[in-house]
Structure formats: C-alpha cells, structure tokens
Design a protein around this motif. Sequence first.
Motif, short mmCIF file in Angstrom:
data_model
loop_
_atom_site.label_atom_id
_atom_site.label_comp_id
_atom_site.label_asym_id
_atom_site.label_seq_id
_atom_site.Cartn_x
_atom_site.Cartn_y
_atom_site.Cartn_z
N ASP A 872 0.83 -1.22 0.00
CA ASP A 872 0.00 0.00 0.00
C ASP A 872 0.86 1.27 0.00
O ASP A 872 0.42 2.33 0.41
CB ASP A 872 -0.96 -0.01 1.20
CG ASP A 872 -0.20 -0.04 2.52
OD1 ASP A 872 -0.80 0.10 3.57
OD2 ASP A 872 1.06 -0.20 2.46
N TRP A 873 2.08 1.11 -0.46
CA TRP A 873 3.02 2.25 -0.46
C TRP A 873 2.55 3.34 -1.41
O TRP A 873 2.08 3.06 -2.51
CB TRP A 873 4.40 1.73 -0.86
CG TRP A 873 5.44 2.77 -1.13
CD1 TRP A 873 6.06 3.55 -0.23
CD2 TRP A 873 6.00 3.11 -2.41
NE1 TRP A 873 6.98 4.35 -0.84
CE2 TRP A 873 6.96 4.10 -2.18
CE3 TRP A 873 5.77 2.66 -3.72
CZ2 TRP A 873 7.71 4.67 -3.22
CZ3 TRP A 873 6.52 3.22 -4.75
CH2 TRP A 873 7.48 4.22 -4.49
N ASP A 874 2.71 4.59 -0.97
CA ASP A 874 2.33 5.72 -1.83
C ASP A 874 3.52 6.68 -1.92
O ASP A 874 3.86 7.35 -0.94
CB ASP A 874 1.12 6.43 -1.21
CG ASP A 874 0.67 7.61 -2.06
OD1 ASP A 874 -0.36 8.20 -1.73
OD2 ASP A 874 1.37 7.95 -3.06
N THR A 876 3.94 9.52 -3.16
CA THR A 876 3.72 10.95 -2.93
C THR A 876 3.61 11.25 -1.43
O THR A 876 3.61 12.40 -1.01
CB THR A 876 2.43 11.43 -3.63
OG1 THR A 876 1.35 10.66 -3.11
CG2 THR A 876 2.53 11.25 -5.13
N ASP A 877 3.49 10.18 -0.67
CA ASP A 877 3.31 10.33 0.77
C ASP A 877 4.55 9.87 1.55
O ASP A 877 4.49 9.70 2.75
CB ASP A 877 2.09 9.46 1.16
CG ASP A 877 1.54 9.87 2.51
OD1 ASP A 877 0.93 9.01 3.15
OD2 ASP A 877 1.79 11.03 2.94
N ASP A 878 5.62 9.59 0.82
CA ASP A 878 6.81 9.01 1.45
C ASP A 878 7.82 10.12 1.73
O ASP A 878 8.44 10.66 0.80
CB ASP A 878 7.41 7.95 0.50
CG ASP A 878 8.46 7.11 1.20
OD1 ASP A 878 8.74 6.01 0.71
OD2 ASP A 878 9.02 7.56 2.23
N ALA A 879 7.98 10.45 3.01
CA ALA A 879 8.82 11.59 3.36
C ALA A 879 10.31 11.26 3.21
O ALA A 879 11.13 12.15 3.02
CB ALA A 879 8.54 12.01 4.80
N HIS A 960 -2.35 11.81 -8.41
CA HIS A 960 -2.95 12.56 -7.30
C HIS A 960 -2.82 11.69 -6.08
O HIS A 960 -2.93 10.47 -6.16
CB HIS A 960 -4.42 12.84 -7.58
CG HIS A 960 -4.60 13.74 -8.75
ND1 HIS A 960 -4.22 15.05 -8.74
CD2 HIS A 960 -5.08 13.48 -9.99
CE1 HIS A 960 -4.47 15.58 -9.93
NE2 HIS A 960 -5.00 14.64 -10.70
N GLN A 961 -2.59 12.37 -5.00
CA GLN A 961 -2.43 11.59 -3.77
C GLN A 961 -3.63 10.66 -3.58
O GLN A 961 -4.76 11.05 -3.78
CB GLN A 961 -2.29 12.52 -2.58
CG GLN A 961 -1.90 11.80 -1.35
CD GLN A 961 -1.22 12.74 -0.38
OE1 GLN A 961 -0.92 13.86 -0.70
NE2 GLN A 961 -1.02 12.26 0.83
N GLY A 962 -3.34 9.46 -3.19
CA GLY A 962 -4.43 8.54 -2.86
C GLY A 962 -4.91 7.69 -4.03
O GLY A 962 -5.33 6.59 -3.83
#
Length: 966
Positions: A872-874, A876-879, A960-962
Amino acid sequence: MTVTVKTPKKLIEVALPLDAINEAAAREKSIRHGHPSTLHLWWARRPLAAARAVIFAQMVNDPSWKWELEHPGEIPPNNIKASWAASRNRLFAIIKDLVKWENTTNEAVLQKARAEIRKSWRETCELNKAHPQAAELFDPEKLPAFHDPFAGGGAIPLEAQRLGLESYASDLNPVAVLINKAMIEIPPKFAGRPPVNPASRNNKAAWSQQWSRAQGLAEDVRYYGQWMRDEAEKRIGHLYPPVEIGKETAQERPDLKPLVGQKLAVIAWLWARTVKSPNPAFRHVDVPLASTFVLSSRAGNEAYVCPSIDGDSYRLSVKIGKLPADAKDGTKLSRGANFRCLLSGTPIEPQYIKAEGRAGRMGMRLLAVVVEGPRGRLYLPPSVEIEQIAKEISPSWRPEAALPNDPRNFWTVDYGLVTYGDLFTPRQLLMLSTLSDLITEIKENIERDAAASGVGHDTTPLDAGGTGSLAYAETIAIYLAFAISKVANIGSSIASWMSDRGAFRETFARQAIPMAWDFAESNPLADAGGSFSSAIDKGSMAIGYLPASIRSVAIQTDAAAQDISAGKVVSTDPPYYDNIAYADLSDFFYVWLRRALRPIFPSLFATLSVPKSEELVATPYRHGGKEKAEAFFLAGMTRAMHRIAGQAHPSMPVTIYYAYKQSESQSAEGTSSTGWVTFLEAVIHSGFVLTGTWPVRSEGAGRIIAKGANALASSIVLVCRPRPASAETISRRAFLRELNQVLPAALDEMTRGSGDDRSPVAPVDLSQAIIGPGMAVFSKYAAVLEADGTPMTVQTAYRLINRFLAEDDFDHDTQFCLHWFEQYGWKESRFGEADTLARAKGTSVDGVKQSGVLFAEGGIVRLLKWAEYPSDWDPTDDARLPIWEALHHLIRVFKAEGESGAGKVLAAVAAKAEATRQLSYRLYTLCERAGWAEDARAYNEIITSWSAIESAAAAAPKAHQGDLFG
Ligand SMILES: C[S@@+](CC[C@H](N)C(=O)[O-])C[C@H]1O[C@@H](n2cnc3c(N)ncnc32)[C@H](O)[C@@H]1O
C-alpha cells in the motif's frame, strides 16, 4: 575510387598484461645504474618498461585480427575465442620478458619481440598489397619508422629504437632534443668502436676486446671526464680545502680527539641565508634564517648546531648526541618565511625578508661542515677561515638569464634571487664555469686522439652529419656537459641537506625551484654523491646500456606544426596541462649547456634561453590568466593532435600517454580535472576515435596513496585511430543508452579482468580508467547531439561517464544499502557493523530503517527484499524516499503488474528516474559478478524493459495523492 587501408586490430586494442608492466615500471624507479635517466635529468619521465610494452603491443596484431576483418560485427564462437586467448598468452609471455629491466640489453629477448613485430608487419603488408601506395606504405621488407613529437627525456623513442625501428624524436625544447640526440641519434654513429683515449689504446687487452654498442664511447667519456676533474682540481682545488682537525675543535668535541692533525675531505658546506636583524638594536647584524639546526637525526649519529650569543654577536658550534627540543626549528617560527632574530627573538616576517632580499642584503652564514671521517660522515663546526674562502671568490661568468615570474613554480624571485646565476654561490659558479671551459679545451685533445686511432681525421662537425674525429670529440663533449648538469643539480644553493639520510636533496627534488633557506653546498671534487666523478660514472654506465643500433634522429620542432609523423608509427607523451613548466625549468640547465656546447650546435643553442612561446603548457603567468592559458593549450594541443592524426601510418593505432595526479580522479567537475578534460577535447576534436585505454603506473598503488594525491605516477595510455569520414551522429538519449550498455561490462572487466588474458585495473586507477571506454563511445560518433541540436561537449560527456561511477549521485541511505548489499546481500549481520557503515555514509541505522528498506531489531540488521515492501506504499506520501527504495518498489510493482504498473511508479518518482536506472545497472553488475543470478535477473529485467516502463510512465495520468495504486 579510394582504396581503404585494411587495419588489423592490434594487441593493445584488446588486451595487455597490465600487472607485469606496472610491476616492472615500479621496479625501474629504483634502478640507479645504467638507466638513461642518469644521463640527464628530465621531469616526469615515463618508465621504459611501459614505453617498450606499449610500442610492442601497438605494432603486433591481436590474434583475433583475421577473423574480425572477415566477420565484421559478428560475435565470435567460444572455441575461437579460446584459441585467441591462448595466442595472446604467448604474446604476453614475450611482453613479460621484454619489460624486465635485466632484459634491457638481452638480445635473445629483444630478437623475439622484433621478430613478432616483423611478422605482424608482413601480415599487414600482405593484406594491403593491392593498395595504390603499397610500395611506399606497405613494404614487407621495411618496417615503418617511429616518431614521438613530444619526446622529452626520450624514453619512448629509445624503446622504439631498441625494438628495431628507425626512431625520430622531436621536441620544442633544445635540452630535450640534446638528450634525445645523446640517446638515439649519436650512439649508432660510433657503435662497435673501441675507445680512442691513449690509456685504452696502450692497453692491449682493452684494445683487442669486443666493444659492443656504445661501450667504447662510454669508456672515453669516463677517461676524459677523469681528466677534466683532475684538471679542475689543479686550477681551483685550493678553494675546496680539506678541514684539519685542530686541538681547539677537539676540546669541545671529544669524539674528534683521535683525529687531531688529520685533514678530512669536505663533502658539503651547510649554509643558512641571512638578513639584517629587524630589531633596531641589532640592525647591523646578519642573522641566520635557519629552518633547522639539526644536522643529522640518524640514530647514534645525531648532530646539531648550537648557537651561543654574546652581546651583538653569535657563534655557532656543532654538538653531537641527543637532539635538544629546540634544535628542530632552527630560527623558524612557523610555516613559510617566518623566522625570528637569533639575538633578540624579534619576529622576521616574510615581507621584511622579501624587502631585504630585493635590496641585495640577503647573505649567507656557514652553519657546519660535513666531512668524510674514517668511519663515516662527521659534522664539524664552521670557522671564519673556511667561510672566508667561499666568500672571497669572484667568478668571471654567471648566467644572467632572468628567472620567470611564475610564483607557482619559482619561489626565489620574491626574495631577490632573480636570475639563474643567483641560484648559485660564487664557488659553485666558478666550478661550473671552469668545467665548461675545460670542455672547450679537451675537445682538441680528443680530436687529436680520435684522429690517431681508427676513427680517422675528419673535420666534418657532428651537426653536419660528421662521424670522424671532430664529430667524435664533439660527441664526448656533449656527455661531459651532461655531467656538468648533474653537478649543477646538486650544486646549487637550492639543494639542501637531508638530516635524516645524511645526503643531498637535489635542486629538482620537485618539479619547481623552491626557496631554500638553509642549503648544502656540495664539493664536486670529493669522492661522494654530487661529485663530478660520480656524474661521469653514472653517465658512462647509461651510455653503455643504450641500444646504439639503428640510425635515428632527434630534431627541434613544434609538435603543432611538424610534418615528421608522415607514414610513421606514433607513440607520444604530451605535456600534462599545467603540471610541469618544462621550458622554464630547463633554463636552469640550458644556460650552462649553451656555454659549453653552442659551438657544436649553433642553431639549437641560438637563443639566450629556451624558446617558450609555443610550449604547450597551460601556464597562467605566460598567457595572462587561467582561462587564456586553457584556451592556448586546447588550441595548440588540438593542432598537434591533428598533425598526428593526419599523418601517422594508416595501419597502426597511435598511442598517447596522459599522466595525471591521483587528486584529479576525485572530482568530476573540479578544476583539477580541467587538464584531463581539455586534453581529451584536443584528442577527440582532432579527429581521433579511442579504441583502447590502459592505466599504466610507475609506482605501486600503495605508494601513490602514501605519497598523497599529487604524484604524477599514473598515466592513461589512449589508443587512437582516425575517425572514419562515415562516422554517424547520434542523440544524447542514444548515447546514454549505449553508455549504459557498454560501461557496466567495461567496469566489470576492469575490476575483474576477463579470462586469464587480462589483468584487473587497480582501484586507485578505476575512475580515470572508466573514462576510456566511455570516451570510446563518445568519440566514435561525428557528434552527439543534445536535445536542442547542439553538439555535446567533451566536458558533458566526461561528466556523464563519471556519473556512472560516482556514488555521490546517490543519497546517503542508498549509499549505505549499496555497500551493505555488496558485503552481505540480503543476509543478516550485526547492528554494530551496520552502525559503523551508516555513520561512514552520513546516515544512521534508524534513519535507513525509517525509510522502509531495513530490518533492524535485537542487534540484528538486514536489508528487506522487495517482496517484503508494503503493497500500500504511496510515493507521494513518502517523506524519506531513497533511490534504493524507489528501485525496489519499482521491481515489486513490475513483478506484480508489469510495465504499466511500473510506469506509474516511475511517473511518481520522475525526478529520481535516471538515478534509479543507474542503481539498477550497478546492482546488476554487482550481482552478476557475485554470482547472484536470481537478483541479477530482476535488475536486468528492469534495465531491458526500461524504455517500455518510460513509455508507460509518459502515458500515466498525473498522480494525485491517494489514487495512485489504490
Ligand atoms: C611529458 S613530456 C615528455 C616526457 C617523455 N615521454 C619522457 O619520458 O621523458 C612532454 C614534452 O613536450 C614538450 N613540448 C611542449 N610543448 C611542445 C611543443 N609545442 N612542441 C613539441 N614539444 C613540446 C616538452 O618540452 C616536454 O619535453
């Protein structure tokens, strides 16, 4: 119809036994007897071993040549490849024998090599017998001649001659030309002759012995050299008196008591320069600028200068035994020209010393005298009488040529030593002038002796092609003048005393003229290193080793305008950008050689100093700044390379050396690589394609590192062929694609060697060596076009190639993973080790863990396999998204969803795409090398599907995120 020349592939374009060559080259450094470097100094000579091996491998056909010509572009079957490898091993065996110093004059070994060269030549001639110019270019009975247009100290032309080629050496610098004349042009004229001197002629055994090569000449140099030394002693020997050990001296030095009354020969007078004290109370006193008071730090033989002060005067005595702590620094306060007044302690600052020096107020004060005692060297105190003798001499001649105002290489000018003459003490000037006058005198004697011997009376000068009595006398004069150069090198006021070794440090211990505050004045009449006799001994031994075989020629000419290369085999070693200021440095010798030899070579010595303006060295002071110097170097070197490319024999590759400092390999874009890139630019722009590159070392890798990054100890040999007129143009993308195909294999081959016929490249040379295969790709195209249609610069190509190796391109976490993986693969290991590695890579175990690529618990650490990564890695959400993580997610998604899924990942990490691909190449190479087939396959899949993944990424909707992978 133009008939193209058929060019068999040469051994050097395929393989070389690098280890054997490097080992022999490194060993050669310690050869003191018979090496041509002992004839005359030249800066950064290439090793003979390398020169010999390179010319051989450049002329000998590779075993694959026939098949390659008959099956262009085809992949050879394995059984054929195996037979080539066996044949190469036979050639390697010849090279391995050839490069050994002991075989320098071993005719059996040399004949074997020459026979191999002739065999390849006949094959080439047979292949080209239908060529319209076959008679002139492909005569099977006549090997092409050889040319080195940047001959310098002559290593390369000498080895060409040894290998049986008529050799042409040219250089702009008259000193270099003279060295080459003495090495290849003159000896064959007098080869096989007995000496002409009366002692040898009256000695039956000597007269009837076999005098091979130039051994007779060498014997005459020895004889007339000895005469010169004795004559110099008669004329000025009283200025080099031995020191008598007096009772008074022995009172202070009990060790000298047994020697009272004995006269001991002086080896060196140790001086310190002086200035007037800056302290007004002592303004009338000359105080010493002594960078040390230690005379000998050798265990058991320690000696030092001990000053004692009495009002406004001081006395220097010499003590032996344990060195006091303050002896080490002399009167020096800190680095550079920072001293203290011996009397008052007042600091003496650089500006003050400069002003005093320029005002002519710098003097010298005797610190100690080194003499030859019954059991080794002794250090004696100075005396007024000894000092007076030296100071009262007034030589009638001194070289007035000005030192260049080049603060980088000439440090004395600021301190008022502004002419070459200023670099010598009056006694040194007198000795050098006396010796050079004696050369003029002895020429007549030699001519008479030669006429009376078998040489015969003949007044044709050497310069006009003479081989009779006058030419012989002139020849001996040249070698005698070389001995004067050696005396000058140790006998200037820049030479110093190495207290740890008890020996002289010569003027050119470095490729510059530094300032010496305390210096060692040698005694050329003594029986020690630095003497005229030892210069003659070493020189004549080197003459005896010269091949003296085939008629050869040395010429003074500008490499950028020469036409000597026509139809010749070329191997050359051009100047290394701004590293060595040959012309300026060589004036040190030129001014003396000119005085002695101008009547023999009036045109070579026509100018007052060495010609400078056309010298292809990027010297900022000469060209008005760094940029102008670079432009001058590039334009001139391109012209020089163009001359070679356009003229060299069409069937042979050209080999070009470029020596570099290790520091240059450490930065891809820094100024230190400017020279290397500019040089490559010249080679490529002149129309050459690189068909091979070899790092050749003259020192062991360990020693290079130990010496620091500045040793010019490695060179790259570029193997070049002219670029065909039909060369294509490609895009940057295609270029990158080809680089990525070629470089992993090249890197692999370099680090591993390939089969048993190639040796691996040492890690220290790797980053320079990898440029070769990369530039081979770049240079074979007429142009590589950037997206805007402009041709890619060599600088850009260099950067792109270097990036392949540079792991700095990767983030810290990735660097950690890469190294960990290299060591442990996916296996676990201890936390402590991970911790150390992480710190070294500028990250932490915790940090890498946070990024999601590492398992670290209970003291155990391992890398996570891609299958363990969260689905479920994203992105755009990986800091914290290291390239390592991006690549392995890409593999995970690719495995599950193929190109389209991977395309979406790539689109999301677009900024990291190039680095991700690079990492995949690196890991593929690494796994393949380690035999990790399954992993290698995974990385390979990514590489081979890259275009498709890229297309899928381009087609992917903007993320897009998500909604990316949900
Ligand atoms: C690297 S050195 C050659 C060293 C030589 N291979 C050896 O082993 O001693 C380069 C030489 O190029 C010469 N040189 C510089 N500019 C030149 C020019 N324009 N034409 C010919 N020679 C030049 C220098 O005088 C120097 O001797």
